[in-house]
Design a protein around this motif. Structure first.
Motif, mmCIF file in Angstrom:
data_model
loop_
_atom_site.group_PDB
_atom_site.id
_atom_site.type_symbol
_atom_site.label_atom_id
_atom_site.label_comp_id
_atom_site.label_asym_id
_atom_site.label_seq_id
_atom_site.Cartn_x
_atom_site.Cartn_y
_atom_site.Cartn_z
ATOM 1 N N UNK A 134 0.807 -1.219 0.000
ATOM 2 C CA UNK A 134 0.000 0.000 0.000
ATOM 3 C C UNK A 134 0.841 1.270 0.000
ATOM 4 N N UNK A 135 2.094 1.183 0.450
ATOM 5 C CA UNK A 135 2.940 2.375 0.501
ATOM 6 C C UNK A 135 3.254 2.914 -0.888
ATOM 7 N N UNK A 136 3.034 2.081 -1.911
ATOM 8 C CA UNK A 136 3.291 2.514 -3.291
ATOM 9 C C UNK A 136 1.995 2.695 -4.068
ATOM 10 N N UNK A 137 0.878 2.807 -3.355
ATOM 11 C CA UNK A 137 -0.413 2.944 -4.027
ATOM 12 C C UNK A 137 -0.465 4.115 -4.995
ATOM 13 N N UNK A 138 0.194 5.189 -4.637
ATOM 14 C CA UNK A 138 0.229 6.389 -5.478
ATOM 15 C C UNK A 138 0.842 6.083 -6.840
ATOM 16 N N UNK A 139 1.920 5.325 -6.828
ATOM 17 C CA UNK A 139 2.644 5.026 -8.066
ATOM 18 C C UNK A 139 2.002 3.857 -8.807
ATOM 19 N N UNK A 140 1.433 2.922 -8.054
ATOM 20 C CA UNK A 140 0.743 1.786 -8.663
ATOM 21 C C UNK A 140 -0.478 2.253 -9.446
ATOM 22 N N UNK A 141 -1.274 3.131 -8.849
ATOM 23 C CA UNK A 141 -2.464 3.641 -9.530
ATOM 24 C C UNK A 141 -2.089 4.519 -10.722
ATOM 25 N N UNK A 142 -1.021 5.284 -10.570
ATOM 26 C CA UNK A 142 -0.546 6.111 -11.681
ATOM 27 C C UNK A 142 -0.114 5.224 -12.846
ATOM 28 N N UNK A 143 0.595 4.143 -12.530
ATOM 29 C CA UNK A 143 1.050 3.217 -13.570
ATOM 30 C C UNK A 143 -0.130 2.526 -14.243
ATOM 31 N N UNK A 144 -1.129 2.134 -13.447
ATOM 32 C CA UNK A 144 -2.310 1.463 -14.009
ATOM 33 C C UNK A 144 -3.055 2.381 -14.967
ATOM 34 N N UNK A 145 -3.230 3.625 -14.569
ATOM 35 C CA UNK A 145 -3.891 4.595 -15.440
ATOM 36 C C UNK A 145 -3.049 4.841 -16.685
ATOM 37 N N UNK A 146 -1.739 4.851 -16.506
ATOM 38 C CA UNK A 146 -0.836 5.095 -17.628
ATOM 39 C C UNK A 146 -0.907 4.020 -18.694
ATOM 40 N N UNK A 147 -1.180 2.787 -18.278
ATOM 41 C CA UNK A 147 -1.282 1.679 -19.229
ATOM 42 C C UNK A 147 -2.361 1.962 -20.267
ATOM 43 N N UNK A 148 -3.479 2.533 -19.810
ATOM 44 C CA UNK A 148 -4.614 2.773 -20.702
ATOM 45 C C UNK A 148 -4.648 4.198 -21.245
ATOM 46 N N UNK A 149 -3.592 4.952 -20.964
ATOM 47 C CA UNK A 149 -3.552 6.332 -21.443
ATOM 48 C C UNK A 149 -2.574 6.517 -22.594
ATOM 49 N N UNK A 150 -1.311 6.285 -22.337
ATOM 50 C CA UNK A 150 -0.281 6.686 -23.294
ATOM 51 C C UNK A 150 -0.310 5.880 -24.600
ATOM 52 N N UNK A 151 -0.382 4.571 -24.504
ATOM 53 C CA UNK A 151 -0.460 3.770 -25.731
ATOM 54 C C UNK A 151 -1.744 4.056 -26.491
ATOM 55 N N UNK A 152 -2.825 4.282 -25.740
ATOM 56 C CA UNK A 152 -4.110 4.545 -26.378
ATOM 57 C C UNK A 152 -4.119 5.894 -27.086
ATOM 58 N N UNK A 153 -3.529 6.894 -26.444
ATOM 59 C CA UNK A 153 -3.438 8.218 -27.073
ATOM 60 C C UNK A 153 -2.638 8.127 -28.371
ATOM 61 N N UNK A 154 -1.543 7.391 -28.329
ATOM 62 C CA UNK A 154 -0.739 7.199 -29.543
ATOM 63 C C UNK A 154 -1.551 6.484 -30.622
ATOM 64 N N UNK A 155 -2.354 5.504 -30.204
ATOM 65 C CA UNK A 155 -3.166 4.748 -31.164
ATOM 66 C C UNK A 155 -4.227 5.638 -31.801
ATOM 67 N N UNK A 156 -4.865 6.482 -31.008
ATOM 68 C CA UNK A 156 -5.896 7.384 -31.538
ATOM 69 C C UNK A 156 -5.298 8.391 -32.524
ATOM 70 N N UNK A 157 -4.107 8.859 -32.218
ATOM 71 C CA UNK A 157 -3.433 9.789 -33.132
ATOM 72 C C UNK A 157 -3.035 9.078 -34.427
ATOM 73 N N UNK A 158 -2.549 7.861 -34.272
ATOM 74 C CA UNK A 158 -2.158 7.077 -35.453
ATOM 75 C C UNK A 158 -3.382 6.808 -36.334
ATOM 76 N N UNK A 159 -4.505 6.482 -35.699
ATOM 77 C CA UNK A 159 -5.731 6.222 -36.457
ATOM 78 C C UNK A 159 -6.111 7.436 -37.306
ATOM 79 N N UNK A 160 -6.004 8.611 -36.701
ATOM 80 C CA UNK A 160 -6.401 9.824 -37.422
ATOM 81 C C UNK A 160 -5.428 10.127 -38.561
ATOM 82 N N UNK A 161 -4.148 9.944 -38.298
ATOM 83 C CA UNK A 161 -3.137 10.229 -39.318
ATOM 84 C C UNK A 161 -3.188 9.228 -40.467
#
Length: 250
Positions: A134-161
């Motif tokens: 639990x002492x790393x909950x801040x970083x664990x949750x950030x990493x979990x959100x990051x999994x569905x953010x950064x690659x997805x944002x890149x994918x959405x941009x690629x789709x448009x381009x």
């Protein structure tokens, strides 16, 4: 009626553990005071067992054996006590070394977090095999959100381009992942960002929203409607994807 198990927080990682649990199953922290108390009880039990054996002896044997038995008990108890002391010293050194290492790593993650480089934090945290609880909950949750953010944002941009080659099915899947990330952010928010991860979560949430707006021309109402219809990873966004493709091509 089942017995209520009292709980406490691990002094090292903060995870919940049973009050009588000596070792944290998440970080391996050992409660040395509890261990010492248990070992002291074991020594006392051995002494008492020896005394009981003496009581059972015939009186005529007591004179010649009592001293020997007593000396043996004292010697045995002394050896166990010495072992307990040595074990405690060694465990404290090992525990402190492990604790210092974890604190150093958590401080490192906090430094990355404060820099705002959440993608880097996601990558490094996911590559770390250590369990910080639990002492790393801040970083664990950030990493979990990051999994569905950064690659997805890149994918959405690629789709448009590459809109001429993108199928409705592919865009629908990328839209679904984006909406999932937004729902994840809502979930963390509803829980009150209990680990202090709010700044990172909302930053990544805004990145997803901006990408949907800037690249796929979605309005706030459309994003809200897409979130409202989300049920699970099988939610079908084909109709929305088809509309976005037509809108972007015209």
């Amino acid at each position: 009626m089942s017995e209520v198990i009292k709980e406490r927080h691990c002094p090292n990682c903060g995870a919940i553990m049973a009050e009588n649990e000596m070792v944290c199953k998440y970080c391996g922290y050992e409660d040395l005071d509890m261990a010492q108390a248990r070992e002291a009880k074991e020594i006392k039990d051995i002494e008492n067992a020896g005394k009981e054996e003496i009581k059972k002896m015939p009186k005529k044997l007591l004179g010649q054996t009592t001293k020997r038995v007593f000396v043996a008990i004292v010697f045995f108890a002394f050896m166990i006590a010495a072992f307990v002391v040595v074990r405690k010293i060694v465990n404290e050194k090992v525990s402190n070394a492990g604790f210092d290492k974890k604190q150093e790593k958590l401080a490192y993650y906090e430094e990355i977090y404060q820099s705002g480089d959440y993608k880097r934090l996601k990558d490094e945290y996911l590559d770390d095999s250590e369990n910080y609880g639990a002492s790393a909950g801040k970083y664990s949750n950030t990493a979990s959100m990051g999994i569905y953010t950064f690659n997805n944002v890149d994918a959405l941009k690629y789709d448009k381009e590459n809109i001429e080659y993108v199928s409705t099915e592919v865009l629908a899947e990328d839209i679904r992942t984006a909406i999932y990330a937004l729902c994840m952010a809502d979930d963390y928010r509803d829980k009150g960002f209990i680990y202090g991860e709010g700044e990172a979560i909302e930053s990544m949430e805004q990145l997803v929203i901006d990408t949907l707006k800037d690249y796929w021309l979605m309005s706030d109402d459309e994003i809200k409607a897409a979130k409202d219809m989300y049920v699970d990873r099988k939610t079908d966004y084909s109709e929305l994807a088809e509309d976005l493709l037509d809108r972007s091509k015209n």
